[in-house]
Design a protein around this motif. Structure first.
Motif, PDB file in Angstrom:
ATOM      1  N   GLY A  98      20.087  -8.466 -50.564  1.00  0.00           N
ATOM      2  CA  GLY A  98      21.576  -7.791 -50.110  1.00  0.00           C
ATOM      3  C   GLY A  98      22.416  -8.048 -51.374  1.00  0.00           C
ATOM      4  N   ARG A  99      23.050  -6.991 -51.523  1.00  0.00           N
ATOM      5  CA  ARG A  99      24.295  -7.200 -52.549  1.00  0.00           C
ATOM      6  C   ARG A  99      25.587  -7.226 -52.211  1.00  0.00           C
ATOM      7  N   TRP A 100      25.703  -7.744 -50.788  1.00  0.00           N
ATOM      8  CA  TRP A 100      27.242  -8.123 -50.411  1.00  0.00           C
ATOM      9  C   TRP A 100      27.037  -9.648 -50.075  1.00  0.00           C
ATOM     10  N   SER A 101      27.830 -10.445 -50.486  1.00  0.00           N
ATOM     11  CA  SER A 101      27.717 -11.851 -50.179  1.00  0.00           C
ATOM     12  C   SER A 101      29.043 -12.459 -50.022  1.00  0.00           C
ATOM     13  N   TRP A 102      29.168 -13.884 -49.630  1.00  0.00           N
ATOM     14  CA  TRP A 102      30.314 -14.627 -49.592  1.00  0.00           C
ATOM     15  C   TRP A 102      30.004 -15.995 -50.576  1.00  0.00           C
ATOM     16  N   TRP A 103      31.121 -16.408 -51.205  1.00  0.00           N
ATOM     17  CA  TRP A 103      31.037 -17.196 -52.252  1.00  0.00           C
ATOM     18  C   TRP A 103      30.627 -18.538 -51.616  1.00  0.00           C
ATOM     19  N   ASN A 104      29.574 -19.368 -52.131  1.00  0.00           N
ATOM     20  CA  ASN A 104      29.026 -20.580 -51.568  1.00  0.00           C
ATOM     21  C   ASN A 104      29.897 -21.812 -51.936  1.00  0.00           C
ATOM     22  N   TRP A 105      30.703 -22.244 -51.113  1.00  0.00           N
ATOM     23  CA  TRP A 105      31.910 -23.235 -51.386  1.00  0.00           C
ATOM     24  C   TRP A 105      31.076 -24.423 -51.315  1.00  0.00           C
ATOM     25  N   ASP A 106      29.869 -24.452 -50.708  1.00  0.00           N
ATOM     26  CA  ASP A 106      29.440 -26.103 -50.581  1.00  0.00           C
ATOM     27  C   ASP A 106      28.246 -26.340 -51.713  1.00  0.00           C
ATOM     28  N   SER A 107      28.006 -25.512 -52.553  1.00  0.00           N
ATOM     29  CA  SER A 107      27.334 -25.749 -53.723  1.00  0.00           C
ATOM     30  C   SER A 107      28.154 -25.935 -55.036  1.00  0.00           C
ATOM     31  N   VAL A 108      27.733 -26.943 -55.949  1.00  0.00           N
ATOM     32  CA  VAL A 108      28.311 -27.350 -57.145  1.00  0.00           C
ATOM     33  C   VAL A 108      27.852 -26.709 -58.198  1.00  0.00           C
ATOM     34  N   THR A 109      26.802 -25.996 -57.875  1.00  0.00           N
ATOM     35  CA  THR A 109      26.014 -25.133 -58.994  1.00  0.00           C
ATOM     36  C   THR A 109      26.232 -23.700 -58.789  1.00  0.00           C
ATOM     37  N   THR A 110      26.896 -23.157 -57.993  1.00  0.00           N
ATOM     38  CA  THR A 110      27.268 -21.610 -58.137  1.00  0.00           C
ATOM     39  C   THR A 110      27.792 -21.088 -59.236  1.00  0.00           C
ATOM     40  N   ASP A 111      27.325 -20.147 -59.633  1.00  0.00           N
ATOM     41  CA  ASP A 111      27.575 -19.527 -60.929  1.00  0.00           C
ATOM     42  C   ASP A 111      28.120 -18.118 -60.813  1.00  0.00           C
ATOM     43  N   PRO A 112      29.470 -17.998 -61.314  1.00  0.00           N
ATOM     44  CA  PRO A 112      29.862 -16.639 -61.364  1.00  0.00           C
ATOM     45  C   PRO A 112      29.010 -15.537 -61.959  1.00  0.00           C
ATOM     46  N   GLU A 113      28.373 -15.872 -63.212  1.00  0.00           N
ATOM     47  CA  GLU A 113      27.561 -15.111 -63.699  1.00  0.00           C
ATOM     48  C   GLU A 113      26.515 -14.438 -62.734  1.00  0.00           C
ATOM     49  N   ASP A 114      25.751 -15.408 -62.301  1.00  0.00           N
ATOM     50  CA  ASP A 114      24.605 -15.269 -61.296  1.00  0.00           C
ATOM     51  C   ASP A 114      25.198 -14.198 -60.253  1.00  0.00           C
ATOM     52  N   TYR A 115      26.345 -14.417 -59.538  1.00  0.00           N
ATOM     53  CA  TYR A 115      26.998 -13.718 -58.503  1.00  0.00           C
ATOM     54  C   TYR A 115      27.101 -12.431 -59.213  1.00  0.00           C
ATOM     55  N   ALA A 116      27.897 -12.410 -60.365  1.00  0.00           N
ATOM     56  CA  ALA A 116      28.327 -11.034 -60.829  1.00  0.00           C
ATOM     57  C   ALA A 116      26.998 -10.074 -61.298  1.00  0.00           C
ATOM     58  N   ARG A 117      25.945 -10.740 -61.368  1.00  0.00           N
ATOM     59  CA  ARG A 117      24.633  -9.912 -61.783  1.00  0.00           C
ATOM     60  C   ARG A 117      23.875  -9.511 -60.601  1.00  0.00           C
ATOM     61  N   SER A 118      24.098 -10.419 -59.338  1.00  0.00           N
ATOM     62  CA  SER A 118      23.330 -10.168 -58.270  1.00  0.00           C
ATOM     63  C   SER A 118      24.012  -9.339 -57.109  1.00  0.00           C
ATOM     64  N   TYR A 119      25.535  -9.267 -57.022  1.00  0.00           N
ATOM     65  CA  TYR A 119      26.106  -8.669 -55.852  1.00  0.00           C
ATOM     66  C   TYR A 119      27.107  -7.558 -56.445  1.00  0.00           C
ATOM     67  N   ASP A 120      27.540  -6.658 -55.475  1.00  0.00           N
ATOM     68  CA  ASP A 120      28.511  -5.634 -55.521  1.00  0.00           C
ATOM     69  C   ASP A 120      29.677  -6.206 -54.952  1.00  0.00           C
ATOM     70  N   VAL A 121      29.753  -6.907 -53.850  1.00  0.00           N
ATOM     71  CA  VAL A 121      31.058  -7.221 -53.194  1.00  0.00           C
ATOM     72  C   VAL A 121      30.846  -8.692 -52.964  1.00  0.00           C
ATOM     73  N   VAL A 122      31.716  -9.589 -53.364  1.00  0.00           N
ATOM     74  CA  VAL A 122      31.625 -11.036 -52.805  1.00  0.00           C
ATOM     75  C   VAL A 122      33.037 -11.233 -52.387  1.00  0.00           C
ATOM     76  N   SER A 123      33.086 -12.129 -51.001  1.00  0.00           N
ATOM     77  CA  SER A 123      34.045 -12.422 -50.544  1.00  0.00           C
ATOM     78  C   SER A 123      34.274 -13.937 -50.586  1.00  0.00           C
ATOM     79  N   VAL A 124      35.655 -14.298 -50.781  1.00  0.00           N
ATOM     80  CA  VAL A 124      35.674 -15.858 -51.015  1.00  0.00           C
ATOM     81  C   VAL A 124      36.597 -16.129 -49.741  1.00  0.00           C
TER      82      VAL A 124
END
Length: 242
Positions: A186-212
Motif C-alpha cells: 500500500g502506498r497510502w499511510s499514516w505517520w507512525n507517531w509511536d515509533s522513535v525510528t520512523t524515517d521521513p526518507e523511508d516514507y518518502a520512498r515508500s508512499y504517495d500520500v501520508v497523513s499526520v
C-alpha cells in the motif's frame, strides 16, 4: 488541468503551509487553491506563505461542523471542487494535515479512464484525506447534491464519493488499500507517531500520500505534525534529485 483544493482553518494553519508545499512539489503544474474557513481564518502571515509557495487563497462561508460534515458543508465543498472545472480536468481535494508526496496516481487517471481515485476499503468506503475526480464527475455530482436531501451529519468524503460511484459506475472508480501489516504494498499511510525510528526518507520512498492527522501520544506536540510534513517534502525532493 489538475486543480488541487486544500480545505483548512486557523487550527491547521501551519500544517496547511506544509500541505501546499508538498502539493506544489508533487505536481508543480497544478493549480493549488487553499480554501480557508471564514469563521476561523488563518493569520495573515500564513496567507502570505501560501502565496509565496504559488497557491491561490480564498475563504468559504459554509459551516464545516467541526469535521467537514453536514448538508451545507457537503454542498459547499462539491460546489467549490466543481466550480470552473472543465470535464477533462482532474480535481483533487486534500486535507491540510496530509502530505501529497507523488502525483503519479492523479496523472494516471485520464489514461486509465477513471472518474475517481482515492484510498479506501471495499467498493464504497472512501477516505477523505485525499481524493481526485474528473471535472465531469465533479460537475455531475454537484448538480445532484445541490438538490438531494442529506443527513444532518453527512460526511463529505463518503457522501461525495458514493454519489460519484452511482453516477459514473464502479468500472470508472479506483479505491486503493492503505498500507497495513498485511498490505505492505500500500502506498497510502499514516505517520507512525509511536515509533522513535520512523524515517521521513523511508516514507518518502515508500508512499504517495501520508497523513499526520492520526492520534499522537500526549508528549508529542502539534508542531510535530507540520515539522514531519516538511521533512517528508524535503526527503521527496532529495529523492527526486538523486
Amino acid at each position: 488541468m489538475i486543480r488541487i483544493y486544500i480545505f483548512t482553518y486557523a487550527g491547521d494553519a501551519n500544517e496547511a503551509i506544509a500541505c501546499v508545499r508538498c502539493a506544489r512539489t508533487a505536481l508543480p503544474a497544478a493549480l493549488v487553491t487553499v480554501v480557508d474557513d471564514s469563521a476561523a481564518p488563518v493569520p495573515e502571515n500564513v496567507r502570505r506563505a501560501f502565496l509565496a509557495y504559488g497557491a491561490r487563497y480564498r475563504q468559504s462561508s459554509f459551516p464545516r461542523n467541526g469535521n467537514l460534515r453536514g448538508p451545507e458543508c457537503v454542498r459547499g465543498i462539491i460546489s467549490t471542487l466543481a466550480g470552473g472545472a472543465a470535464d477533462d480536468d482532474i480535481v483533487v481535494k486534500i486535507d491540510s494535515d496530509t502530505a501529497l508526496l507523488s502525483g503519479s496516481w492523479i496523472e494516471s487517471m485520464p489514461g486509465a479512464g477513471l472518474d475517481w481515485y482515492s484510498c479506501g476499503y471495499g467498493v464504497r468506503e472512501a477516505h477523505g484525506l485525499a481524493y481526485a475526480m474528473s471535472g465531469r464527475a465533479a460537475r455531475l455530482t454537484d448538480a445532484v447534491l445541490q438538490e438531494r436531501d442529506l443527513l444532518p451529519l453527512a460526511p463529505e468524503d463518503l457522501t461525495i464519493a458514493r454519489t460519484v460511484f452511482d453516477l459514473c459506475g464502479d468500472d470508472r472508480v479506483r479505491l486503493v488499500s492503505p498500507w497495513t501489516p498485511s498490505n505492505r504494498a500500500g502506498r497510502w499511510s499514516w505517520w507512525n507517531w509511536d515509533s522513535v525510528t520512523t524515517d521521513p526518507e523511508d516514507y518518502a520512498r515508500s508512499y504517495d500520500v501520508v497523513s499526520v492527522g492520526n492520534p499522537r501520544p500526549p508528549h508529542i506536540p502539534q508542531s510535530s505534525r507540520w515539522e514531519v510534513m516538511h521533512a517528508l517534502c524535503d526527503a521527496r525532493l532529495n529523492l527526486n534529485n538523486q
